[in-house]
Design an enzyme around this catalytic site. Structure first.
Site, PDB file in Angstrom:
ATOM      1  N   ILE A  12       0.842  -1.205   0.000  1.00 32.83           N
ATOM      2  CA  ILE A  12       0.000   0.000   0.000  1.00 32.83           C
ATOM      3  C   ILE A  12       0.879   1.258   0.000  1.00 32.83           C
ATOM      4  CG2 ILE A  12      -1.922   1.178   1.133  1.00 32.83           C
ATOM      5  CD1 ILE A  12      -2.606  -1.547   2.431  1.00 32.83           C
ATOM      6  N   LEU A  33      12.746  -2.818   5.014  1.00 34.33           N
ATOM      7  CA  LEU A  33      12.719  -3.886   3.995  1.00 34.33           C
ATOM      8  C   LEU A  33      12.550  -5.266   4.639  1.00 34.33           C
ATOM      9  CD1 LEU A  33      15.511  -2.641   1.510  1.00 34.33           C
ATOM     10  CD2 LEU A  33      13.043  -2.212   1.392  1.00 34.33           C
ATOM     11  N   SER A 125      -7.432  -0.707  10.377  1.00 32.56           N
ATOM     12  CA  SER A 125      -8.037  -1.823   9.652  1.00 32.56           C
ATOM     13  C   SER A 125      -9.457  -2.065  10.125  1.00 32.56           C
ATOM     14  CB  SER A 125      -7.191  -3.073   9.929  1.00 32.56           C
ATOM     15  OG  SER A 125      -7.869  -4.222   9.503  1.00 32.56           O
ATOM     16  N   TYR A 152      -2.207  -9.349  15.870  1.00 37.39           N
ATOM     17  CA  TYR A 152      -2.107  -8.317  14.828  1.00 37.39           C
ATOM     18  C   TYR A 152      -3.253  -7.309  14.971  1.00 37.39           C
ATOM     19  CZ  TYR A 152      -3.396  -6.088  10.499  1.00 37.39           C
ATOM     20  OH  TYR A 152      -3.810  -5.148   9.588  1.00 37.39           O
ATOM     21  N   LYS A 156      -3.563  -2.976  16.112  1.00 37.41           N
ATOM     22  CA  LYS A 156      -4.278  -1.863  15.453  1.00 37.41           C
ATOM     23  C   LYS A 156      -5.198  -1.162  16.455  1.00 37.41           C
ATOM     24  CE  LYS A 156      -2.347  -2.325  11.477  1.00 37.41           C
ATOM     25  NZ  LYS A 156      -1.367  -1.316  11.049  1.00 37.41           N
TER      26      LYS A 156
END
Ligand code: UDP
Length: 349
Positions: A12, A33, A125, A152, A156
């Site tokens: 994104i 990375l 999300s 996860y 958020k």
């Protein structure tokens, strides 16, 4: 405007960087990375004709974050994408997720405070809504936040709380949290797209890789759900529409248009498609049947969720424009271009 894009070589982040640059903004990417490739910078340059500035370091290292902000005093806003995002991995390695996703955010906020950078857009999300109750569909920003299904998702939720508490304490801070639905598709040039390491977890890259013959057969996780065709329903959104939502958000902040210091927007199309409908759209795009089989349910899957995007449409002045067929078509064009060595990315097995 000069914008720091963390995670700007990721899926994104790279598409948003293209959109920002094409709107005349200057971008500095910071990325470790961990889950992306430096060739994304070449791809961005191919598309925009300009190479974004890039620094490679881990945002959980506070010394490096502080040093970065001390050198880039002209940054007007931050878009914070950099995060781990694999649901299954987060269950097995929760501390990796809490450390990376939360410590990096805290480091960035501390530096923003210290160096007087006011505006941050955060990648949130729709996972924060959990499984919506039937009378909450389509789901608006006012719907209750449910206990997260996995570490996860919890990162958020906690991150949104960290941001909300921070704006309450620090009057110079403005936050827009964008709650993404299911981003898919690729840039229309087919020079950028989704390129997961290893076996994809998400539906669309699994579909396109199966279409290309990299994977033998797509496993459809359950067709016995309470939906019209029995497969789960998601609000798939074209990644370039999502990229435009970020540009709208940073410009809203910079132009002093926010109604309050902490704003939350759903970023979806408002339309839900089942797994089988997504497959059929892909089959139209590729012109051939996809090899798939129905298998058992995947643990923790949401049955159906799609956005009520009306608040975002009216308040942010942004609306998703691309159809599911444009999403699957662009994803397929990207997969073929990448596999045929027509992009800047090294072809991996
Ligand atoms: N899915 C599937 N096979 C796969 C990957 C995903 O059937 O190999 C289904 C999954 O069960 C869900 C939908 O596709 O119903 C979207 O899954 P994805 O992981 O892309 O997004 P999320 O579940 O996080 O919304």
């Amino acid at each position: 405007m000069k914008i720091l894009v963390t995670g700007g070589t990721g899926y994104i982040g790279s598409h948003t960087t293209v959109e920002l640059m094409q709107k005349g903004h200057e971008v500095v990417i910071v990325d470790a990375l961990f889950n992306s490739r430096a060739e994304a910078l070449d791809a961005i340059e191919t598309i925009t004709g300009k190479r974004p500035e890039f620094e490679q370091f881990d945002l959980t290292d506070n010394t490096k974050v502080d040093d970065f902000f001390s050198r880039h005093t002209d940054i007007k806003g931050v878009i914070h994408f950099a995060a781990h995002k694999a649901v299954g991995e987060s269950v097995n390695e929760p501390l990796k997720y809490y450390r990376n996703n939360l410590v990096s955010l805290i480091n960035i906020l501390e530096s923003m405070k210290k160096y007087k950078v006011g505006n941050i857009v955060f990648s949130s999300s729709c996972t924060v809504y959990g499984e919506p109750d039937a009378d909450n569909l389509p789901i608006s920003e006012k719907a209750p936040i449910k206990k997260a299904e996995c570490p996860y998702g919890n990162t958020k939720q906690i991150a949104e709380e960290v941001l909300e508490d921070s704006v309450n304490a620090y009057k110079t801070l403005n936050v827009i949290a964008l709650r993404y639905f299911n981003p898919v598709g690729a840039h229309e040039s087919a020079q950028l797209g989704e390129l997961p390491f290893g076996v994809p977890n998400n539906l669309m890259p699994y579909i396109t890789q199966t279409g290309y013959g990299i994977r033998q057969c797509l496993k459809v996780f359950g067709n016995d759900y309470d939906t019209p065709d029995g497969t789960p329903i998601r609000d798939y959104i074209h990644v370039m529409d999502l990229a435009k939502a970020h540009v709208a958000a940073v410009e809203r902040m910079a132009n002093g248009k926010m109604k309050k210091q902490f704003e939350v927007f759903n970023v979806g199309t408002g339309k839900g498609y089942s797994v089988l409908e997504a497959i059929h759209s892909f089959e139209k795009a590729s012109g051939k049947p996809l090899n798939y089989e129905i298998v058992g349910r995947r643990a923790g899957d949401i049955v159906k969720i799609w956005a009520d995007p009306s608040f975002t449409n009216n308040e942010l002045g942004w609306k998703a424009e691309r159809s599911i067929d444009e999403m699957t078509k662009s994803a397929w064009e990207w997969e073929k271009a990448y596999r045929q060595g027509k992009t800047k990315f090294k072809v991996e097995e």
